[in-house]
Design a protein around this motif. Structure first.
Motif, PDB file in Angstrom:
ATOM      1  N   ARG A 166       0.838  -1.213   0.000  1.00 57.25           N
ATOM      2  CA  ARG A 166       0.000   0.000   0.000  1.00 57.25           C
ATOM      3  C   ARG A 166       0.864   1.251   0.000  1.00 57.25           C
ATOM      4  NH1 ARG A 166      -3.176  -3.076   3.798  1.00 57.25           N
ATOM      5  NH2 ARG A 166      -2.276  -1.948   5.552  1.00 57.25           N
ATOM      6  N   GLN A 199     -12.853   1.747  -5.786  1.00 55.96           N
ATOM      7  CA  GLN A 199     -13.591   2.297  -4.655  1.00 55.96           C
ATOM      8  C   GLN A 199     -14.910   2.968  -5.001  1.00 55.96           C
ATOM      9  OE1 GLN A 199     -10.876   4.372  -1.932  1.00 55.96           O
ATOM     10  NE2 GLN A 199      -9.272   2.960  -2.548  1.00 55.96           N
ATOM     11  N   ARG A 233     -10.525  -5.434   0.274  1.00 54.87           N
ATOM     12  CA  ARG A 233      -9.888  -4.358   1.053  1.00 54.87           C
ATOM     13  C   ARG A 233      -9.905  -4.675   2.547  1.00 54.87           C
ATOM     14  NH1 ARG A 233     -12.734  -0.939  -2.705  1.00 54.87           N
ATOM     15  NH2 ARG A 233     -14.354  -0.514  -1.167  1.00 54.87           N
TER      16      ARG A 233
END
Lengths: 453, 453, 453
Positions: free
Chosen positions: A377, B381, C377
């Protein structure tokens, strides 16, 4: 351990055995001064590792049973190690498991897989290893290929162990880092007595703000003379402010008449004073921001600091560092490395800031984020805006000395995987990747911390 | 340049050569009005590109040495270009490197790879290109396949260049966008004189709030008559509020008697007034939120705005737009496109909001996030909650005209990779992907900005 | 439906057909008490599903046209279903499309692909299915392999339907969950009358705070006797506070003399009271935090709650739960499951907190994040710090009964893909993955909610 192949494998091979540069961490200098054997396996691997015992605590194991020090108590190290081995599955998917497995197999050479059944056997094997001369601190330091190791030391520390190391015939480079929170932050429980001590140790008159600054400058000089190249500062809520009259507030603080908000303002001012001294003396400034310490009051009361209850909070680097950066951010030679536990600030704040201010570098993934996915990330979110040259390479940031090679290995694997993806997407070619890989593994850390080659 | 293969390759091929719809950006209309050759390579590619010089500045290159305009100073363009070439490695991993490499090879046809050694040769080749008729603004516009290009223009702009373009025999469609920050936001340095100028230019009596609104309405009409289909608004901290008595505050502001918080409230009210006018006149409203401008005071004082020190901050779209949305959010025909630099709001706020309010569309990844990984994060997202039809397609948002094809190409590659992954995970089949691909490449932008076909 | 292969395929096969444990959701207990056929396709699949109609509303379809209940209005179900089918493309890329496609094909056995053209045919096929005995609630419950299904019930509910189910000869386990927001949160529109009702239903004297607590304790006991194992609490801004004198504030609230901030403090106190009662009675506490409800005032006024305008906001779990955790967080036997809509808190707050506090578990991805990418996620951001054993498994959290198998299937696919990646990266081997897979699919939910085996 997983075998990297293809592009990632080639990049990993090229950096796997480079020297270890460890510019920020929490090893004890005493270990290298005294070079005594490490104690028993539990005391080495379980009891002091808050990554490990916090997880056990979260699943109902008491800290007492784990031998976490409490006044007047003790625990059988073999029983502690058994408890750890019985709960080894809890670490599945966590970096602690990766590190520990690496330490057991790679560092200690133990082939027996850890489990509830093998706990005693593994314990005995570790204990036998620790008794060997090749597993003393200096021998391990040499075997690990550590080029330089920075410790983190209170501003009032006498650095006697560092002196002992550098005066010894052992060539290992163990340098201190100036950590002055306890003499800068009025919220510290012994702030006032620390300042008195600061005066005594430097011979400066800390009754005035000017004397206080002079004393700090003296301590910085002392650390620098002992090899320090950096300072380190922890702050929960990022806030810097340049006070018009710091003397007045200093006097209020000394009389115990300042309000809490004023204490925070004073610390915010002092961070700028530190930055200004960094411009003068060249010590690189590190800020570790956004950890709320000791959030479990009961655990803190019974066991003290660093017991796994430090939890990240959201931070605002942009407004928080505004005063500091607008005072010294353009100064030539100033170096400031920022560490965040709030990953949302990677792409939103830190990368744009580091991609503008000459002084700034982004520290590597810190603490909970020093993990495979955390590293991925980090690269995903900082590189496109900050590039590579605004990063500070890697820190292991550990008090678990044995885990240092494991942690650098995980990072180097992460570097190889990241660069493989970059090459695969056509963002750059293998030749570029071969330039960036050692940079991320070693050179950026050397450069950001001014450690020489 | 990387060759996409397989599913992504097929999807990319299908959209690669579609027309370019550029509904938001910062090109100068003068270029297309005058159609003069572009100046030297440094002035075209380095000096005005804050993505480029901020990175160099972050690594210690002075803005002066880069020829960034400062009163009474100049810099040799060849020296500037050399400096850029010497530091070309700093851009590894950044979209600037992708865009620039594309511009050099694809757009300018230069085969020599850029490096410190080739700086002069590349400079000369670019200079030669720029002298060719085929590299003038209109010829490039045509070659790029631009269907429509929107500029961004101050509310008081006379739009003479736009008039010149539309009155010329060149058929290119270059339209203005109404950007009224300087006459709406009391924190603007020349707010009051801007309002006076607004009154003069429209003949409205801006001594009253009603006259002020009438003047704004008149300017919107003027822009619309010149082809505008949208307005654009920048706001640092998202805040909208409907004032009971805006006239009273307007008078206080004109007398210089308002507090700072009141200025912000006034701007928050005026954004709602703008939204209401959008319901009336059909101009699509854009809000670019959360950029803290000019955070380096020294750089701002010496070099002015847009010098790489604009840094994102965390924003709250939910509470911030509450007053606006609850006044006009359900109005038929109202269009509002939101741009964020705080990626945490993609999944948390923008996608749920756009998935409910009829007026809302989510703008494409903006600024620092207009990058390969930024695009991937965006799709990851927003899509699951907002779907595709609540997105606004792509904007290049650039003042670097030559980079427009490069930027659309990066987006189209991102679209192809995203859709390949969707097909690969079985979320939809190739036929669906073939519907969504041109939508994301062109149609959603046309539709969201009401640009016709 | 996508065919998982390789490691993911093997892991998925091993968990695909495990029983469904559904410890949190919003199905109506009446369905299972009465076992009547479900109504028409629109009333079953479109009208009550705010995931579905919010998307249509966002694209300009009116709620009236969708038959969303409004006093004195109705809509032809066939017309509603047609409207849905015509807009089926809007759901591309969303979990709603995955779920709905699964329901149509897998659950209802309908082969005709949904489209504008097939709307009527599909409608008729569904209607025919719903008339069959095998598609009544109990038969579906059995066919779905549901081991236990928890509903969510107001504190004042008489639980008559639950009683009917357990007294019936049908062995299905349908248990209530104690949801006391309306009697704890002073901002609830009928808070005071709810408290009076609470007094009447328990026979306690709610004129005193002690009586109010006794009444709450009684209701908890009533729910527990009907099979409840958990409570559930919604809170917009996370805030807990231990009041020195809750009685005084309680009296002010009853007189309508409390300020708004005081109402929030009271609710913050009551959450701690609930936590303390959980320590006593063993009911697991759930907190769903950070949803701002009813943000579209016009839609709320016309159509009421749960109409797609509930939007997430950023939350602060660390400071917000500080008072609660420091009162009961170390208490043996206390269980607290946290649900967030702010994904930035996964790695920053929830995983470190769950990795320390013995009481805490992290709930599965909630609402907008219960999706393929949302699940990915979640694993990416929680596992490395919290491990697997601090998670609460899966919740479907749905009022769409027919979608329960689809939702668990999407989760189980996500589990298989996550574990495949873990194995692929060498973080653990297939044997470990085979241990973790059923844990995530079923066992953690059973354990976290104390549902037995």
């Amino acid at each position: 351990m997983h075998q990297l192949t293809g592009t990632a494998g080639a990049l990993y091979e090229a950096i796997r055995d480079l020297p270890i540069v460890s510019p920020h961490g929490h090893c004890e200098p005493r270990w290298f001064a005294e070079d005594a054997p490490f104690p028993d396996p539990a005391a080495l691997l379980v009891v002091p590792d808050h990554y490990v015992f916090r997880m056990l605590y979260s699943q109902g194991v008491s800290l007492e049973a784990l031998g976490v020090p409490e006044p007047g108590r003790g625990a059988d190290p073999r029983a502690v190690f058994r408890l750890f081995a019985q709960n080894w599955h809890l670490f599945l998917g966590t970096p602690s498991r990766f590190w520990m497995a690496y330490v057991l197999r790679q560092t200690l050479g133990i082939e027996t897989p850890l489990s509830a059944e093998t706990a005693d056997a593994v314990y005995d094997q570790i204990a036998a290893r620790l008794a060997e001369p090749g597993f003393r601190p200096r021998a391990l330091f040499d075997r690990f290929g550590i080029e330089v190791l920075a410790t983190t030391d209170a501003a009032l520390d006498d650095l006697a162990h560092h002196a002992a190391v550098s005066e010894s015939d052992w060539p290992g480079r163990v340098i201190p880092t100036f950590r002055p929170d306890a003499v800068l932050d009025p919220s510290h429980e012994s702030f006032l007595s620390n300042i008195d001590e600061l005066g005594r140790s430097t011979g400066e008159d800390v009754a005035t703000f000017a004397g206080y600054l002079a004393a700090l400058r003296a301590r910085r000089g002392f650390f620098k003379a002992r090899g320090a190249t950096a300072t380190d500062h922890a702050i929960e809520v990022i806030e810097t402010v340049w006070l018009d009259d710091p003397e007045a507030l200093y006097q209020k603080l000394r009389c115990g008449e300042a309000a809490e908000g004023e204490g925070r303002a004073f610390y915010g001012h002092m961070l700028i004073e530190m930055a200004q001294m960094s411009v003068e003396d060249g010590l690189v400034m590190q800020i570790h921001g956004g950890s709320r310490r000791n959030t479990n009051a009961d655990v803190f009361a019974r066991f003290g600091r660093d017991k796994g209850a430090d939890i990240p909070i959201a931070v605002d680097w942009v407004r928080g560092l505004d005063a500091l950066l607008n005072r010294v951010g353009n100064a030539p030679g100033f170096g400031l490395i920022l560490f965040t536990l709030d990953e949302t600030t990677y792409a939103r704040e830190l990368a744009p800031m580091a991609g503008h201010w000459p002084c700034l570098r982004i520290g590597p993934p810190w603490w909970f984020h020093d993990s495979a996915a955390g590293i991925a990330r980090y690269f995903d979110q900082v590189v496109e805006t900050a590039g590579y040259w605004n990063l500070a390479g890697f820190n292991d940031d550990t008090r678990a000395f044995l885990s240092i090679p494991a942690r650098h290995d995980l990072w180097r694997r992460g570097v190889a995987l990241h660069l493989e993806a970059q090459v695969g997407r056509g963002f750059f070619d293998m030749r570029d990747a071969e330039i960036v890989a050692p940079l991320l593994a070693v050179d950026l850390a050397r450069d950001a911390y001014r450690l020489g080659a």
